[in-house]
Design a protein around this motif. Structure first.
Motif, PDB file in Angstrom:
ATOM      1  N   TRP A   9       0.090  65.044  70.389  1.00 36.23           N
ATOM      2  CA  TRP A   9       1.106  65.911  69.813  1.00 36.23           C
ATOM      3  C   TRP A   9       1.798  65.222  68.647  1.00 36.23           C
ATOM      4  O   TRP A   9       1.830  63.996  68.568  1.00 36.23           O
ATOM      5  CB  TRP A   9       2.125  66.282  70.884  1.00 36.23           C
ATOM      6  CG  TRP A   9       1.522  67.041  72.018  1.00 36.23           C
ATOM      7  CD1 TRP A   9       1.164  66.549  73.239  1.00 36.23           C
ATOM      8  CD2 TRP A   9       1.162  68.424  72.037  1.00 36.23           C
ATOM      9  NE1 TRP A   9       0.611  67.538  74.007  1.00 36.23           N
ATOM     10  CE2 TRP A   9       0.603  68.699  73.304  1.00 36.23           C
ATOM     11  CE3 TRP A   9       1.267  69.459  71.104  1.00 36.23           C
ATOM     12  CZ2 TRP A   9       0.151  69.963  73.652  1.00 36.23           C
ATOM     13  CZ3 TRP A   9       0.822  70.719  71.461  1.00 36.23           C
ATOM     14  CH2 TRP A   9       0.273  70.958  72.726  1.00 36.23           C
ATOM     15  N   SER A  10       2.369  66.007  67.749  1.00 33.46           N
ATOM     16  CA  SER A  10       3.142  65.486  66.633  1.00 33.46           C
ATOM     17  C   SER A  10       4.260  64.594  67.162  1.00 33.46           C
ATOM     18  O   SER A  10       4.933  64.937  68.128  1.00 33.46           O
ATOM     19  CB  SER A  10       3.725  66.651  65.832  1.00 33.46           C
ATOM     20  OG  SER A  10       4.484  66.172  64.754  1.00 33.46           O
ATOM     21  N   HIS A  39      -2.113  70.230  59.271  1.00 35.54           N
ATOM     22  CA  HIS A  39      -1.852  71.596  59.726  1.00 35.54           C
ATOM     23  C   HIS A  39      -1.012  72.386  58.735  1.00 35.54           C
ATOM     24  O   HIS A  39      -0.441  73.395  59.065  1.00 35.54           O
ATOM     25  CB  HIS A  39      -1.128  71.570  61.078  1.00 35.54           C
ATOM     26  CG  HIS A  39      -1.991  71.080  62.182  1.00 35.54           C
ATOM     27  ND1 HIS A  39      -2.981  71.833  62.754  1.00 35.54           N
ATOM     28  CD2 HIS A  39      -2.018  69.891  62.820  1.00 35.54           C
ATOM     29  CE1 HIS A  39      -3.576  71.147  63.696  1.00 35.54           C
ATOM     30  NE2 HIS A  39      -3.019  69.957  63.751  1.00 35.54           N
ATOM     31  N   HIS A  40      -0.930  71.903  57.550  1.00 34.71           N
ATOM     32  CA  HIS A  40      -0.080  72.559  56.561  1.00 34.71           C
ATOM     33  C   HIS A  40      -0.678  72.344  55.183  1.00 34.71           C
ATOM     34  O   HIS A  40      -1.591  71.555  55.009  1.00 34.71           O
ATOM     35  CB  HIS A  40       1.335  71.992  56.617  1.00 34.71           C
ATOM     36  CG  HIS A  40       1.353  70.489  56.672  1.00 34.71           C
ATOM     37  ND1 HIS A  40       1.121  69.696  55.571  1.00 34.71           N
ATOM     38  CD2 HIS A  40       1.528  69.638  57.708  1.00 34.71           C
ATOM     39  CE1 HIS A  40       1.179  68.423  55.920  1.00 34.71           C
ATOM     40  NE2 HIS A  40       1.419  68.359  57.207  1.00 34.71           N
ATOM     41  N   ALA A  79     -12.022  80.376  50.777  1.00 37.03           N
ATOM     42  CA  ALA A  79     -13.152  80.063  51.665  1.00 37.03           C
ATOM     43  C   ALA A  79     -12.611  79.506  52.972  1.00 37.03           C
ATOM     44  O   ALA A  79     -11.488  78.994  53.032  1.00 37.03           O
ATOM     45  CB  ALA A  79     -14.069  79.039  50.995  1.00 37.03           C
ATOM     46  N   PRO A  80     -13.385  79.580  54.056  1.00 43.01           N
ATOM     47  CA  PRO A  80     -12.908  79.062  55.334  1.00 43.01           C
ATOM     48  C   PRO A  80     -12.715  77.543  55.292  1.00 43.01           C
ATOM     49  O   PRO A  80     -13.378  76.833  54.534  1.00 43.01           O
ATOM     50  CB  PRO A  80     -14.015  79.428  56.324  1.00 43.01           C
ATOM     51  CG  PRO A  80     -15.104  80.053  55.556  1.00 43.01           C
ATOM     52  CD  PRO A  80     -14.705  80.179  54.134  1.00 43.01           C
ATOM     53  N   GLU A  81     -11.803  77.082  56.130  1.00 39.49           N
ATOM     54  CA  GLU A  81     -11.558  75.644  56.256  1.00 39.49           C
ATOM     55  C   GLU A  81     -12.845  74.940  56.684  1.00 39.49           C
ATOM     56  O   GLU A  81     -13.597  75.443  57.517  1.00 39.49           O
ATOM     57  CB  GLU A  81     -10.462  75.396  57.301  1.00 39.49           C
ATOM     58  CG  GLU A  81     -10.128  73.937  57.491  1.00 39.49           C
ATOM     59  CD  GLU A  81      -9.008  73.703  58.490  1.00 39.49           C
ATOM     60  OE1 GLU A  81      -8.700  72.539  58.748  1.00 39.49           O
ATOM     61  OE2 GLU A  81      -8.456  74.692  59.024  1.00 39.49           O
ATOM     62  N   ALA A  82     -13.099  73.778  56.113  1.00 38.53           N
ATOM     63  CA  ALA A  82     -14.298  73.006  56.464  1.00 38.53           C
ATOM     64  C   ALA A  82     -14.191  72.488  57.892  1.00 38.53           C
ATOM     65  O   ALA A  82     -13.122  72.080  58.336  1.00 38.53           O
ATOM     66  CB  ALA A  82     -14.462  71.834  55.495  1.00 38.53           C
ATOM     67  N   GLY A  83     -15.314  72.505  58.591  1.00 39.93           N
ATOM     68  CA  GLY A  83     -15.366  71.936  59.924  1.00 39.93           C
ATOM     69  C   GLY A  83     -15.548  70.433  59.851  1.00 39.93           C
ATOM     70  O   GLY A  83     -15.897  69.873  58.803  1.00 39.93           O
ATOM     71  N   VAL A  97     -16.182  56.191  61.798  1.00 38.99           N
ATOM     72  CA  VAL A  97     -15.205  57.129  61.254  1.00 38.99           C
ATOM     73  C   VAL A  97     -14.178  57.390  62.338  1.00 38.99           C
ATOM     74  O   VAL A  97     -14.521  57.798  63.451  1.00 38.99           O
ATOM     75  CB  VAL A  97     -15.852  58.468  60.836  1.00 38.99           C
ATOM     76  CG1 VAL A  97     -14.784  59.424  60.309  1.00 38.99           C
ATOM     77  CG2 VAL A  97     -16.933  58.257  59.805  1.00 38.99           C
ATOM     78  N   LEU A  98     -12.931  57.137  62.019  1.00 42.49           N
ATOM     79  CA  LEU A  98     -11.841  57.521  62.904  1.00 42.49           C
ATOM     80  C   LEU A  98     -11.361  58.886  62.448  1.00 42.49           C
ATOM     81  O   LEU A  98     -11.267  59.162  61.252  1.00 42.49           O
ATOM     82  CB  LEU A  98     -10.705  56.499  62.841  1.00 42.49           C
ATOM     83  CG  LEU A  98     -11.068  55.092  63.307  1.00 42.49           C
ATOM     84  CD1 LEU A  98      -9.854  54.172  63.219  1.00 42.49           C
ATOM     85  CD2 LEU A  98     -11.633  55.097  64.717  1.00 42.49           C
ATOM     86  N   VAL A  99     -11.089  59.748  63.414  1.00 45.50           N
ATOM     87  CA  VAL A  99     -10.667  61.110  63.131  1.00 45.50           C
ATOM     88  C   VAL A  99      -9.295  61.311  63.752  1.00 45.50           C
ATOM     89  O   VAL A  99      -9.127  61.150  64.956  1.00 45.50           O
ATOM     90  CB  VAL A  99     -11.674  62.133  63.717  1.00 45.50           C
ATOM     91  CG1 VAL A  99     -11.184  63.561  63.489  1.00 45.50           C
ATOM     92  CG2 VAL A  99     -13.055  61.929  63.105  1.00 45.50           C
ATOM     93  N   GLU A 100      -8.322  61.649  62.908  1.00 44.74           N
ATOM     94  CA  GLU A 100      -6.979  61.927  63.405  1.00 44.74           C
ATOM     95  C   GLU A 100      -6.749  63.422  63.326  1.00 44.74           C
ATOM     96  O   GLU A 100      -6.892  64.035  62.277  1.00 44.74           O
ATOM     97  CB  GLU A 100      -5.929  61.182  62.581  1.00 44.74           C
ATOM     98  CG  GLU A 100      -4.526  61.377  63.139  1.00 44.74           C
ATOM     99  CD  GLU A 100      -3.455  60.629  62.369  1.00 44.74           C
ATOM    100  OE1 GLU A 100      -2.287  61.024  62.502  1.00 44.74           O
ATOM    101  OE2 GLU A 100      -3.780  59.683  61.638  1.00 44.74           O
TER     102      GLU A 100
END
Length: 171
Positions: A9-10, A39-40, A79-83, A97-100
């Motif tokens: 969570w934030s 998210h913004h 266009a749709p957000e990239a996955g 690759v770390l993904v946050e």
């Protein structure tokens, strides 16, 4: 390319922990990249700069380059957000690759959780969470990592993903 996510969570401390883990892993000779979800609406450009002006004028992509770095900005323009898979495909060679963010991605993730945030744990509902980084005891069958010990978190990632450290293999 191996991938490990950080979800929480934030306000839970994801960014701080990821920053420290990047330093720990890089010091071990690993080439580390990062994908962060926002998210913004965000902007890495500044109003009035040339690249901002070109993008605002209608460019779909703007690349800025110097002797220090290069950066590519792509406007989706509806266009749709990239996955996550598409984004990973844009990265150069690396060991990890770390993904946050990308809470719902089907990748192994470490949940970052602090009780003071006041939100429930994610891992009971996410089978991709493989460990819990927290600052307090939590009842869970998952490995518990000390959120204040980035070296231990780095150890877990190296072991869990079977990474070899010491040699820069992805350059």
């Amino acid at each position: 390319m191996k991938v490990m996510g950080f979800a929480g969570w934030s306000g839970s401390g994801k960014t701080t922990l990821v920053e420290q883990v990047i330093a720990a892993l890089s010091a071990r000779g690993l080439v580390v990249s990062l994908v962060k979800h926002a998210h913004h609406s965000f902007d890495i450009d500044h109003a009035g700069k040339d690249s901002w002006r070109h993008r605002r004028a209608g460019c779909r992509e703007v690349m800025v380059s110097s002797d220090q770095r290069w950066s590519l900005t792509r406007e989706l323009r509806g266009a749709p957000e990239a996955g996550l898979d598409e984004l990973l495909g844009h990265l150069g060679p690396c060991d990890l690759v770390l993904v946050e963010g990308f809470k719902r991605a089907a990748i192994p993730k470490i949940e970052v959780w602090r009780s003071v945030v006041g939100e429930p744990l994610l891992h009971p509902h996410d089978p991709w969470i493989v460990a819990l980084a927290t600052d307090m005891p939590v009842e869970s069958a998952l490995p518990r990592l000390d959120i204040n010990d980035p070296e231990a978190v780095a150890d877990f990632i190296v072991e869990h993903l079977g990474l070899r450290t010491g040699a820069r293999s992805a350059r």
